[in-house]
Write a protein that holds these residues in place. Structure first.
Motif, PDB file in Angstrom:
ATOM      1  N   ARG A  34     -48.411 -40.060  30.225  1.00 29.80           N
ATOM      2  CA  ARG A  34     -49.684 -39.415  30.573  1.00 29.80           C
ATOM      3  C   ARG A  34     -49.971 -38.251  29.639  1.00 29.80           C
ATOM      4  N   GLN A  35     -48.946 -37.447  29.340  1.00 33.39           N
ATOM      5  CA  GLN A  35     -49.150 -36.301  28.452  1.00 33.39           C
ATOM      6  C   GLN A  35     -49.453 -36.755  27.030  1.00 33.39           C
ATOM      7  N   VAL A  36     -48.798 -37.794  26.569  1.00 28.31           N
ATOM      8  CA  VAL A  36     -49.061 -38.301  25.218  1.00 28.31           C
ATOM      9  C   VAL A  36     -50.515 -38.764  25.104  1.00 28.31           C
ATOM     10  N   ILE A  37     -51.036 -39.446  26.108  1.00 27.50           N
ATOM     11  CA  ILE A  37     -52.437 -39.878  26.080  1.00 27.50           C
ATOM     12  C   ILE A  37     -53.358 -38.661  26.023  1.00 27.50           C
ATOM     13  N   ARG A  38     -53.065 -37.632  26.810  1.00 29.77           N
ATOM     14  CA  ARG A  38     -53.887 -36.410  26.763  1.00 29.77           C
ATOM     15  C   ARG A  38     -53.800 -35.754  25.389  1.00 29.77           C
ATOM     16  N   ASP A  39     -52.612 -35.712  24.813  1.00 31.72           N
ATOM     17  CA  ASP A  39     -52.430 -35.095  23.492  1.00 31.72           C
ATOM     18  C   ASP A  39     -53.159 -35.870  22.403  1.00 31.72           C
ATOM     19  N   ILE A  40     -53.135 -37.192  22.477  1.00 33.29           N
ATOM     20  CA  ILE A  40     -53.865 -38.009  21.499  1.00 33.29           C
ATOM     21  C   ILE A  40     -55.357 -37.675  21.583  1.00 33.29           C
ATOM     22  N   GLY A  41     -55.876 -37.591  22.795  1.00 28.75           N
ATOM     23  CA  GLY A  41     -57.282 -37.248  22.971  1.00 28.75           C
ATOM     24  C   GLY A  41     -57.628 -35.888  22.394  1.00 28.75           C
ATOM     25  N   ALA A  42     -56.756 -34.919  22.593  1.00 29.61           N
ATOM     26  CA  ALA A  42     -57.005 -33.574  22.060  1.00 29.61           C
ATOM     27  C   ALA A  42     -56.936 -33.552  20.536  1.00 29.61           C
ATOM     28  N   ALA A  43     -55.991 -34.290  19.978  1.00 34.71           N
ATOM     29  CA  ALA A  43     -55.787 -34.262  18.525  1.00 34.71           C
ATOM     30  C   ALA A  43     -56.803 -35.084  17.753  1.00 34.71           C
ATOM     31  N   THR A  44     -57.475 -36.006  18.421  1.00 40.93           N
ATOM     32  CA  THR A  44     -58.389 -36.901  17.707  1.00 40.93           C
ATOM     33  C   THR A  44     -59.846 -36.673  18.078  1.00 40.93           C
ATOM     34  N   ASN A  45     -60.155 -35.535  18.659  1.00 39.68           N
ATOM     35  CA  ASN A  45     -61.540 -35.225  19.005  1.00 39.68           C
ATOM     36  C   ASN A  45     -62.403 -35.423  17.766  1.00 39.68           C
ATOM     37  N   PRO A  46     -63.364 -36.345  17.814  1.00 35.83           N
ATOM     38  CA  PRO A  46     -64.131 -36.667  16.607  1.00 35.83           C
ATOM     39  C   PRO A  46     -65.154 -35.618  16.206  1.00 35.83           C
ATOM     40  N   LEU A  47     -65.392 -34.632  17.057  1.00 31.31           N
ATOM     41  CA  LEU A  47     -66.344 -33.563  16.742  1.00 31.31           C
ATOM     42  C   LEU A  47     -67.672 -34.120  16.237  1.00 31.31           C
ATOM     43  N   GLN A  48     -68.165 -35.125  16.927  1.00 30.51           N
ATOM     44  CA  GLN A  48     -69.397 -35.771  16.500  1.00 30.51           C
ATOM     45  C   GLN A  48     -70.626 -35.185  17.182  1.00 30.51           C
ATOM     46  N   GLY A  49     -70.449 -34.166  18.001  1.00 32.84           N
ATOM     47  CA  GLY A  49     -71.586 -33.528  18.630  1.00 32.84           C
ATOM     48  C   GLY A  49     -72.332 -34.411  19.598  1.00 32.84           C
ATOM     49  N   GLU A  50     -71.606 -35.193  20.389  1.00 28.57           N
ATOM     50  CA  GLU A  50     -72.196 -36.077  21.386  1.00 28.57           C
ATOM     51  C   GLU A  50     -73.016 -37.224  20.798  1.00 28.57           C
ATOM     52  N   ARG A  51     -72.952 -37.421  19.484  1.00 30.80           N
ATOM     53  CA  ARG A  51     -73.619 -38.580  18.876  1.00 30.80           C
ATOM     54  C   ARG A  51     -72.771 -39.814  19.130  1.00 30.80           C
ATOM     55  N   LEU A  74     -51.031 -41.061  15.919  1.00 27.81           N
ATOM     56  CA  LEU A  74     -50.347 -42.152  16.622  1.00 27.81           C
ATOM     57  C   LEU A  74     -48.890 -42.297  16.183  1.00 27.81           C
ATOM     58  N   ARG A  75     -48.616 -42.066  14.900  1.00 28.19           N
ATOM     59  CA  ARG A  75     -47.210 -42.112  14.460  1.00 28.19           C
ATOM     60  C   ARG A  75     -46.402 -41.009  15.135  1.00 28.19           C
ATOM     61  N   LEU A  76     -46.987 -39.812  15.223  1.00 22.84           N
ATOM     62  CA  LEU A  76     -46.299 -38.712  15.912  1.00 22.84           C
ATOM     63  C   LEU A  76     -46.112 -39.020  17.398  1.00 22.84           C
ATOM     64  N   ALA A  77     -47.157 -39.564  18.015  1.00 24.98           N
ATOM     65  CA  ALA A  77     -47.064 -39.915  19.437  1.00 24.98           C
ATOM     66  C   ALA A  77     -45.969 -40.941  19.668  1.00 24.98           C
ATOM     67  N   ALA A  78     -45.929 -41.962  18.826  1.00 25.08           N
ATOM     68  CA  ALA A  78     -44.904 -42.997  18.972  1.00 25.08           C
ATOM     69  C   ALA A  78     -43.506 -42.404  18.817  1.00 25.08           C
ATOM     70  N   SER A 143     -64.306 -46.916  24.844  1.00 23.16           N
ATOM     71  CA  SER A 143     -63.481 -46.970  23.636  1.00 23.16           C
ATOM     72  C   SER A 143     -62.127 -46.330  23.897  1.00 23.16           C
ATOM     73  N   VAL A 144     -61.345 -46.243  22.862  1.00 23.40           N
ATOM     74  CA  VAL A 144     -60.041 -45.605  22.945  1.00 23.40           C
ATOM     75  C   VAL A 144     -60.185 -44.131  23.316  1.00 23.40           C
ATOM     76  N   GLU A 145     -61.235 -43.489  22.809  1.00 22.43           N
ATOM     77  CA  GLU A 145     -61.482 -42.079  23.131  1.00 22.43           C
ATOM     78  C   GLU A 145     -61.638 -41.886  24.641  1.00 22.43           C
ATOM     79  N   ASP A 146     -62.075 -42.915  25.323  1.00 19.16           N
ATOM     80  CA  ASP A 146     -62.390 -42.880  26.743  1.00 19.16           C
ATOM     81  C   ASP A 146     -61.262 -43.507  27.571  1.00 19.16           C
ATOM     82  N   LEU A 147     -60.022 -43.375  27.127  1.00 18.05           N
ATOM     83  CA  LEU A 147     -58.886 -44.067  27.746  1.00 18.05           C
ATOM     84  C   LEU A 147     -58.581 -43.681  29.175  1.00 18.05           C
ATOM     85  N   GLU A 148     -58.572 -42.409  29.461  1.00 19.61           N
ATOM     86  CA  GLU A 148     -58.058 -41.916  30.748  1.00 19.61           C
ATOM     87  C   GLU A 148     -58.660 -42.619  31.969  1.00 19.61           C
ATOM     88  N   PRO A 149     -59.958 -42.871  32.015  1.00 23.56           N
ATOM     89  CA  PRO A 149     -60.524 -43.543  33.205  1.00 23.56           C
ATOM     90  C   PRO A 149     -60.001 -44.972  33.424  1.00 23.56           C
TER      91      PRO A 149
END
Length: 153
Positions: A34-51, A74-78, A143-149
Motif C-alpha cells: 500500500r505504501q509503495v503504491i502511494r509513493d509511486i503516485g507521489a513520485a510520478t505526479n505528472p504536473l499537468q495542471g488537470e489537463r 518503478l525500479r526503485l519501488a521493485a 489509468s495507472v495514476e488512478d490506481l488507489e480506487p
C-alpha cells in the motif's frame, strides 16, 4: 524486439490481472505494498495542471520525460519490496498476480519512455500516437495514476 503495441497490450493485460486478483479478494495488499503504491503516485505526479492526456501542447522533452521518469520510480519501488520486474510483451501474466505483475505491466510502458528519450536525444521523433497512448495509460481517470480506487483493502 518487441514493439510499443506489444508492450502496451502486455502492460494492460498484466495490470488487469493484478487488479482483478485484488478486486476478487485473492490479493490483499500488505502495508508495504500500500505504501509503495502511494509513493509511486507521489513520485510520478505528472504536473499537468488537470489537463487530460495527450499533452500535445507540451514539448517532446517534457512529454517523454514524464513517461520515462516512471521507469526509475518503478525500479526503485521493485527493489524496495524485493519484487523482480518481468518482461510482459507477448507474455501471459502468472496466476495469482500481485505486486510484481502490477509493477511489471506499468514498467513496460515506462521503459519505452526511456527508449524514446534516447531516440529524441539523437534527433529522432517518436510516433505521436504512441506517446499519446502511453500518456493515457499512465495518467487520467482509469489509468495507472488512478490506481488507489481499484483496491478495496
Amino acid at each position: 524486439m518487441d514493439t510499443f503495441a506489444d508492450r502496451l497490450a502486455g502492460a494492460w493485460k498484466w495490470w488487469e490481472a493484478a487488479i482483478e486478483e485484488a478486486q476478487e479478494g485473492r490479493w490483499v495488499r500488505d502495508a508495504v505494498e500500500r505504501q509503495v503504491i502511494r509513493d509511486i503516485g507521489a513520485a510520478t505526479n505528472p504536473l499537468q495542471g488537470e489537463r487530460m492526456a495527450p499533452f500535445t501542447e507540451d514539448s517532446w522533452h517534457v512529454r517523454i520525460g514524464r513517461i520515462a521518469n516512471w521507469a526509475g520510480v518503478l525500479r526503485l519501488a521493485a527493489r524496495s519490496g524485493g519484487w523482480v520486474l518481468q518482461p510482459v510483451a507477448g507474455q501471459i501474466p502468472p496466476s495469482p498476480a500481485g505486486m510484481t505483475e502490477l509493477l511489471s505491466g506499468i514498467y513496460a510502458v515506462a521503459e519505452q519512455g526511456e527508449n524514446w528519450m534516447r531516440q529524441l536525444l539523437k534527433g529522432e521523433l517518436p510516433p505521436d500516437d504512441e506517446i499519446a497512448r502511453a500518456e493515457g495509460f499512465l495518467t487520467g481517470p482509469g489509468s495507472v495514476e488512478d490506481l488507489e480506487p481499484f483496491f478495496y483493502d
